[in-house]
Scaffold this active site. Structure first.
Site, PDB file in Angstrom:
ATOM      1  N   ASP A   1      -5.242 -70.371-107.102  1.00 31.26           N
ATOM      2  CA  ASP A   1      -6.167 -69.259-106.894  1.00 31.26           C
ATOM      3  C   ASP A   1      -6.261 -68.525-108.228  1.00 31.26           C
ATOM      4  O   ASP A   1      -5.459 -67.646-108.536  1.00 31.26           O
ATOM      5  CB  ASP A   1      -5.653 -68.344-105.789  1.00 31.26           C
ATOM      6  CG  ASP A   1      -6.598 -67.183-105.501  1.00 31.26           C
ATOM      7  OD1 ASP A   1      -7.471 -66.899-106.350  1.00 31.26           O
ATOM      8  OD2 ASP A   1      -6.456 -66.553-104.441  1.00 31.26           O
TER       9      ASP A   1
ATOM     10  N   GLU B   1       3.340 -59.884-105.730  1.00 29.95           N
ATOM     11  CA  GLU B   1       2.082 -60.296-105.116  1.00 29.95           C
ATOM     12  C   GLU B   1       2.358 -60.350-103.626  1.00 29.95           C
ATOM     13  O   GLU B   1       2.690 -61.385-103.081  1.00 29.95           O
ATOM     14  CB  GLU B   1       1.618 -61.646-105.666  1.00 29.95           C
ATOM     15  CG  GLU B   1       0.176 -61.963-105.314  1.00 29.95           C
ATOM     16  CD  GLU B   1       0.040 -62.545-103.926  1.00 29.95           C
ATOM     17  OE1 GLU B   1      -0.066 -61.753-102.945  1.00 29.95           O
ATOM     18  OE2 GLU B   1       0.049 -63.768-103.808  1.00 29.95           O
TER      19      GLU B   1
ATOM     20  N   GLU C   1       1.696 -60.225 -92.557  1.00 25.32           N
ATOM     21  CA  GLU C   1       3.043 -60.610 -93.009  1.00 25.32           C
ATOM     22  C   GLU C   1       3.928 -59.417 -93.363  1.00 25.32           C
ATOM     23  O   GLU C   1       5.126 -59.561 -93.534  1.00 25.32           O
ATOM     24  CB  GLU C   1       3.010 -61.598 -94.186  1.00 25.32           C
ATOM     25  CG  GLU C   1       2.354 -62.914 -93.834  1.00 25.32           C
ATOM     26  CD  GLU C   1       2.283 -63.870 -95.008  1.00 25.32           C
ATOM     27  OE1 GLU C   1       2.225 -65.085 -94.777  1.00 25.32           O
ATOM     28  OE2 GLU C   1       2.284 -63.403 -96.169  1.00 25.32           O
TER      29      GLU C   1
ATOM     30  N   HIS D   1      -7.930 -67.321-102.184  1.00 28.97           N
ATOM     31  CA  HIS D   1      -7.296 -67.976-101.038  1.00 28.97           C
ATOM     32  C   HIS D   1      -7.169 -67.030 -99.840  1.00 28.97           C
ATOM     33  O   HIS D   1      -6.940 -67.469 -98.723  1.00 28.97           O
ATOM     34  CB  HIS D   1      -5.913 -68.532-101.424  1.00 28.97           C
ATOM     35  CG  HIS D   1      -4.828 -67.510-101.484  1.00 28.97           C
ATOM     36  ND1 HIS D   1      -4.687 -66.632-102.550  1.00 28.97           N
ATOM     37  CD2 HIS D   1      -3.831 -67.206-100.620  1.00 28.97           C
ATOM     38  CE1 HIS D   1      -3.646 -65.846-102.324  1.00 28.97           C
ATOM     39  NE2 HIS D   1      -3.108 -66.170-101.158  1.00 28.97           N
TER      40      HIS D   1
END
Length: 393
Positions: free
Chosen positions: A91, A184, A193, A333
């Site tokens: 990405d 990230e 998440e 992505h």
């Protein structure tokens, strides 16, 4: 208009894991445009992962089945396989932006101690030492930590990068404080998440008083799209499957947001800023919120779904840098998050779809997200009002 035309495979959360204008970070209810200026996004046109030596080895470290594993264990195991790291490294918007932020602002990193949270292959740690960091502590909970150690050794940085395997909330650093935290952490829909809470925990425990968190600003946006063809294929399909009624599955499909790339030509309304998060100041509870929206139609059309996306910014740089995951920006992505409405709304230019979105971590599994959308339209051709619940998992 028809279905978005792209070659990328759509993905539901149960299986998963420019037109340039200035970005703004105001938590107001006015129309917001989130497309970052070309100078803010990665500057290189030929974007690719430059260093072949940084690519992940073709090795999997996923353990066998373990009945004692928790949902958190399966989350970390999903990052043990090289494939997900390959996708993230390739990405280029994501990886090249981080590289540019670090390399073009080495004054931030010179002789500093850096903590890389969720280091993966260690690519951000490698960028940091190349920019002059005195030492980087790369924390990774999955088995990819073993590969990160080997990558660090292979590239000759063992003396300045220390890879620590474990959960950031459980490990102990060999230093009392760090100057910079880089991570990230963003998931689909920005918050999927729930890794942001780990970054906030790290900030509160180890960052010096005048330290820097990178990135430090994120913004979540909402818009509405026409999507008749694809909704028919993904949702209405269950009404009649080879002559059989399977609408019970349709109800489940409606409740799961879809990760997909949306064609900008499908956008019917303005883009509305829902929430801005200042990572250097916010607290973990700020990831639960209710935000109003008012989406004004830019043409006569139908609305089949709402679409969420986010922007990421690094404001501590010499000049503002970052990227957008919006439909009018270069694909990443993360794609976009599509939430299908039960109603097909007929909207005329200038009419507004108003409502609110409530977002909160799922109580049973905080890495999942519960979303509630309330919307209403009082138009010339359509009057509708409804509350819908979604779960990202």
């Amino acid at each position: 208009m028809g279905r978005r035309n792209n070659s990328q495979t759509s993905m539901s959360f149960s299986n998963a894991h420019h037109q340039a204008t200035k970005i703004r970070f105001n938590d107001d209810e006015e129309e917001e445009s989130s497309n970052l200026d070309d100078s803010i996004v990665a500057t290189d046109k030929s974007i690719a992962v430059d260093d072949v030596s940084m690519r992940d080895p073709d090795v999997s470290f996923v353990d066998g089945c373990d009945d004692d594993k928790t949902s958190a264990d399966y989350y970390f195991d999903s990052y043990s396989h090289f494939g997900i790291h390959e996708e993230m490294l390739k990405d280029a918007v994501r990886t090249k932006t981080y590289q540019n932020v670090i390399y073009q602002n080495n004054f931030l990193f010179k002789d500093k101690v850096v903590l890389d949270v969720g280091a993966g292959t260690g690519i951000l740690s490698l960028f940091c030492v190349k920019a002059g960091a005195a030492h980087v502590y790369a924390v990774e909970c999955s088995h990819m930590a073993n590969m990160a150690k080997e990558i660090v050794e292979s590239n000759g940085f063992s003396n300045v990068i220390t890879v620590l395997k474990g959960k950031i909330e459980e490990i102990e650093l060999p230093v009392a404080k760090v100057d910079i935290i880089i991570s990230e952490w963003m998931g689909y829909f920005l918050l999927f998440e729930n890794m942001l809470n780990s970054v906030l925990y790290t900030r509160d425990k180890w960052l010096v008083n005048d330290g820097i968190v990178l990135p430090d600003k994120t913004s979540l946006y909402l818009t509405a799209i026409e999507d008749a063809e694809y909704k028919e294929d993904k949702i209405e399909f269950w009404n009649n499957v080879y002559g059989f009624d399977m609408t019970c599955i349709k109800k489940q499909a409606m409740g799961e947001p879809l990760v997909d790339t949306v064609d900008q030509n499908q956008i019917v309304t303005n883009c509305q800023l829902l929430k801005t998060m200042d990572i250097s100041k916010m607290v973990s509870g700020d990831t639960s919120f209710t935000a109003p929206f008012k989406l004004v139609a830019e043409r006569d059309d139908y609305i089949h779904a709402l679409v969420a996306y986010f922007d990421v910014s690094f404001t501590k740089c010499h000049k503002l840098m970052g990227f957008s995951t919006g439909p009018r920006s270069r694909a990443t992505h993360w794609k976009q998050t599509v939430l299908y409405l039960e109603d097909v709304l007929t909207i005329c230019q200038g009419e507004a779809l108003s409502g609110s979105m409530t977002v909160a971590p799922n109580k049973k599994n905080p890495r999942d997200i519960d979303i509630m959308i309330k919307y209403s339209l009082n138009g010339r051709r359509c009057v509708a009002s409804r509350t819908q619940h979604f779960k990202m998992r």
